[in-house]
Design an enzyme around this catalytic site. Structure first.
Site, PDB file in Angstrom:
ATOM      1  N   GLU A  73       0.787  -6.414  11.494  1.00  0.00           N
ATOM      2  CA  GLU A  73       0.416  -6.034  10.127  1.00  0.00           C
ATOM      3  C   GLU A  73       1.574  -5.411   9.352  1.00  0.00           C
ATOM      4  OE1 GLU A  73      -2.944  -3.414  10.990  1.00  0.00           O
ATOM      5  OE2 GLU A  73      -1.703  -1.701  10.459  1.00  0.00           O
ATOM      6  N   ASP A 115      -7.766  -0.445  17.651  1.00  0.00           N
ATOM      7  CA  ASP A 115      -6.426  -0.351  17.063  1.00  0.00           C
ATOM      8  C   ASP A 115      -5.744   0.935  17.552  1.00  0.00           C
ATOM      9  OD1 ASP A 115      -4.191  -0.420  15.459  1.00  0.00           O
ATOM     10  OD2 ASP A 115      -5.271  -0.590  13.555  1.00  0.00           O
ATOM     11  N   GLU A 137      -5.041  -3.762  19.406  1.00  0.00           N
ATOM     12  CA  GLU A 137      -4.108  -3.929  18.281  1.00  0.00           C
ATOM     13  C   GLU A 137      -2.993  -2.886  18.320  1.00  0.00           C
ATOM     14  OE1 GLU A 137      -6.205  -4.078  14.600  1.00  0.00           O
ATOM     15  OE2 GLU A 137      -4.446  -3.503  13.436  1.00  0.00           O
ATOM     16  N   HIS A 179      -2.739   1.680  16.688  1.00  0.00           N
ATOM     17  CA  HIS A 179      -1.920   2.046  15.532  1.00  0.00           C
ATOM     18  C   HIS A 179      -0.536   2.562  15.932  1.00  0.00           C
ATOM     19  CE1 HIS A 179      -1.673   3.096  11.154  1.00  0.00           C
ATOM     20  NE2 HIS A 179      -2.424   2.014  11.134  1.00  0.00           N
ATOM     21  N   ARG A 218      -1.009 -10.730  13.015  1.00  0.00           N
ATOM     22  CA  ARG A 218      -1.747  -9.920  12.039  1.00  0.00           C
ATOM     23  C   ARG A 218      -1.109  -9.871  10.661  1.00  0.00           C
ATOM     24  NH1 ARG A 218      -5.758  -7.476  11.309  1.00  0.00           N
ATOM     25  NH2 ARG A 218      -5.085  -5.323  11.169  1.00  0.00           N
ATOM     26  N   ASN A 250       0.809  -1.215   0.000  1.00  0.00           N
ATOM     27  CA  ASN A 250       0.000   0.000   0.000  1.00  0.00           C
ATOM     28  C   ASN A 250       0.851   1.278   0.000  1.00  0.00           C
ATOM     29  OD1 ASN A 250      -2.422   1.379  -0.030  1.00  0.00           O
ATOM     30  ND2 ASN A 250      -2.545   1.493   2.205  1.00  0.00           N
ATOM     31  N   GLU A 295      -9.946  -9.548   9.361  1.00  0.00           N
ATOM     32  CA  GLU A 295     -10.348  -8.182   9.012  1.00  0.00           C
ATOM     33  C   GLU A 295     -10.725  -8.213   7.536  1.00  0.00           C
ATOM     34  OE1 GLU A 295      -7.077  -5.407   8.838  1.00  0.00           O
ATOM     35  OE2 GLU A 295      -8.337  -3.744   9.496  1.00  0.00           O
ATOM     36  N   HIS A 298      -4.360  -9.330   8.453  1.00  0.00           N
ATOM     37  CA  HIS A 298      -4.595  -7.949   8.021  1.00  0.00           C
ATOM     38  C   HIS A 298      -5.474  -7.959   6.768  1.00  0.00           C
ATOM     39  CE1 HIS A 298      -2.367  -3.942   6.904  1.00  0.00           C
ATOM     40  NE2 HIS A 298      -3.516  -3.708   7.513  1.00  0.00           N
ATOM     41  N   HIS A 303     -15.007  -2.205  10.349  1.00  0.00           N
ATOM     42  CA  HIS A 303     -14.499  -0.994  10.998  1.00  0.00           C
ATOM     43  C   HIS A 303     -15.648  -0.043  11.320  1.00  0.00           C
ATOM     44  CE1 HIS A 303     -10.131  -1.072   9.203  1.00  0.00           C
ATOM     45  NE2 HIS A 303     -10.447  -2.194   9.826  1.00  0.00           N
ATOM     46  N   TYR A 307      -5.879   8.431  12.838  1.00  0.00           N
ATOM     47  CA  TYR A 307      -5.977   7.109  12.246  1.00  0.00           C
ATOM     48  C   TYR A 307      -7.352   6.459  12.466  1.00  0.00           C
ATOM     49  CZ  TYR A 307      -6.043   2.384  11.210  1.00  0.00           C
ATOM     50  OH  TYR A 307      -6.475   1.220  10.672  1.00  0.00           O
TER      51      TYR A 307
END
Ligand code: KDG
Ligand code: MG
Length: 408
Positions: free
Chosen positions: A267, A215, A241, A217, A288, A37, A344, A317, A122, A160
């Site tokens: 992730e 999460d 997470e 993050h 993840r 990504n 997810e 992920h 989410h 986020y």
């Protein structure tokens, strides 16, 4: 059997999917995904410049030898760009193997351990009220598990995973306005004061059955993460997470000493070596990794097996940026893995995405049903692909209120 050609495509509806197609002399082809990504052109170049020339003439059935060739042969090991490129080749070779055997991949792994895979969505809101509405809408669609992210009073809404009322969650993964990242602001103290109560309010409102995930993050320091984990313990989270960046893995011991909250990490990992300490010391409960970022099916299966020895379950992920090909590979692993936890899943097939990647994988009421078609069970429409081209984009960067650059 020999590989005769391979091509890479970059583009897709609202995302830059990196799709590899490997052709053989028997008319069977395999598909793989290298979508890293916001860095998509890099694994694409790794594939075109280094891997594809080495694939031509090889027997695609020898996927293990090809994996070792890519990994050991590169000399410079690991890293997300190389591992995503290896992941695409590996997926494509497994796809070919499944098509040759006329079996869905999960059969080659050991068959089904469950009929469907639990999925989480989410739920997000700029404030608690908007978040509650978002949870209700997922419950109405049949989801049993939701990740909840909420705007923090006194902090800008852009943070986020937090959507304001006009936005969808997907817009938070990539900013397509160019390669210069937009900036978000983070205030640890405000977050720490607000979020435990917000999570408790979600639990009060929805009762004990809802599986609630959250999460962080990577935003907290290890001591802060331990304090936060202790503060949210009574909420009964399904998982917490990325409470702290996992570069320093022994730091997770501190959190474990202070809380029994289940922890999910991985992730950003791309090899078994990144996961090893967290799994072997049983410092996490869910791993993840994604099949694309972590070197494909061959390598992720090894991670899943190591995790199983240590009571660590899978929680692959599956952010909105993940290609349907990666999600399909994960669907087959989810069907088989004895230590499956949750998936997810957000590439909720838009008509444009379904047209590019036709498949019979199915989402229903917050559960994923794996396709019985041979191989990965996803096709790729090259005529559709001509409609798309690469569009530069980036993740935002995060700064503390005084301007210090922080973890996105
Ligand atoms: O590319 C980064 C995203 O995949 C990541 O920010 C999403 O944290 C994420 C999640 O849990 O899906
Ligand atoms: Mg995450």
């Amino acid at each position: 059997m020999k590989i005769t050609d391979a091509k890479v495509f970059v583009g897709g509806p609202g995302k830059n999917y990196v799709t590899l197609k490997v052709m053989t002399d028997q008319g069977i082809y395999g598909l793989g995904d290298a979508t890293l990504n916001n860095r998509e052109t890099l694994p694409a170049a790794y594939l075109s410049d280094y891997l594809i020339p080495n694939l031509i003439g090889k027997d695609p059935r020898n996927s293990e030898d090809m994996w070792q060739f890519m990994y050991r042969g590169a000399y410079f090991r690991r890293g997300p760009i190389a591992m995503a490129a290896f992941g695409a080749v590996d997926m494509a070779l497994w796809d070919i193997k499944g098509k040759l055997a006329n079996m869905p991949l999960y059969q080659l792994f050991g068959g089904k351990s469950r009929d469907s895979a639990l999925v989480y969505a989410h739920a997000t809101g700029s404030d608690l009220e908007a978040l509650m509405d978002s949870v209700v809408s997922y419950q109405e669609q049949g989801y049993e598990a939701v990740r909840v992210q909420c705007g923090v009073p006194g902090m800008p809404v852009e943070s986020y995973g937090v959507a304001n009322r006009q936005q969808s969650d997907e817009q938070f993964i990539t900013d397509f306005s160019g390669i210069h990242p937009k900036q978000e602001v983070w205030g640890t103290e405000r977050y720490m004061r607000f979020m435990p109560d917000a999570l408790a309010a979600v639990r009060d409102r929805f009762g004990p059955e809802l599986k609630i995930l959250h999460d962080v993050h990577h935003r907290l320091l290890p001591r802060e993460a331990a304090e936060f984990a202790k503060a949210v313990e009574s909420v009964g989270l399904f998982w917490l997470e990325d409470p702290t960046p996992a570069d320093d893995q022994q730091a997770l011991r501190l959190l474990r000493q202070h809380s029994t909250v289940p922890v999910a990490i991985g992730e950003v990992f791309n090899s078994v070596w990144d996961c090893k300490q967290l799994i072997e010391e049983e410092l996490i409960d869910f791993i993840r990794v994604a099949v694309t970022y972590a070197g494909g099916i061959t390598h992720v299966k090894r991670i899943v097996d190591l995790a199983a020895l240590h009571h660590v379950r899978t929680g692959f992920h599956g952010a909105p940026s993940h290609s349907p090909l990666c999600m399909a590979a994960q669907a087959h692993l989810n069907a088989w893995a004895p230590n499956f936890g949750i998936q997810e899943y957000l590439v909720l097939g838009t008509p444009a995405c379904d047209a590019l990647f036709p498949s019979m994988h199915r989402m229903e009421k917050g559960r994923m049903y794996v396709s019985d078609a041979p191989g990965l069970g996803v096709d790729f429409d090259e005529a559709e692909a001509k409609r798309y081209q690469y569009k530069p984009g980036s993740h935002p960067v995060t700064r503390l209120t005084d301007g210090t650059l922080w973890n996105y």
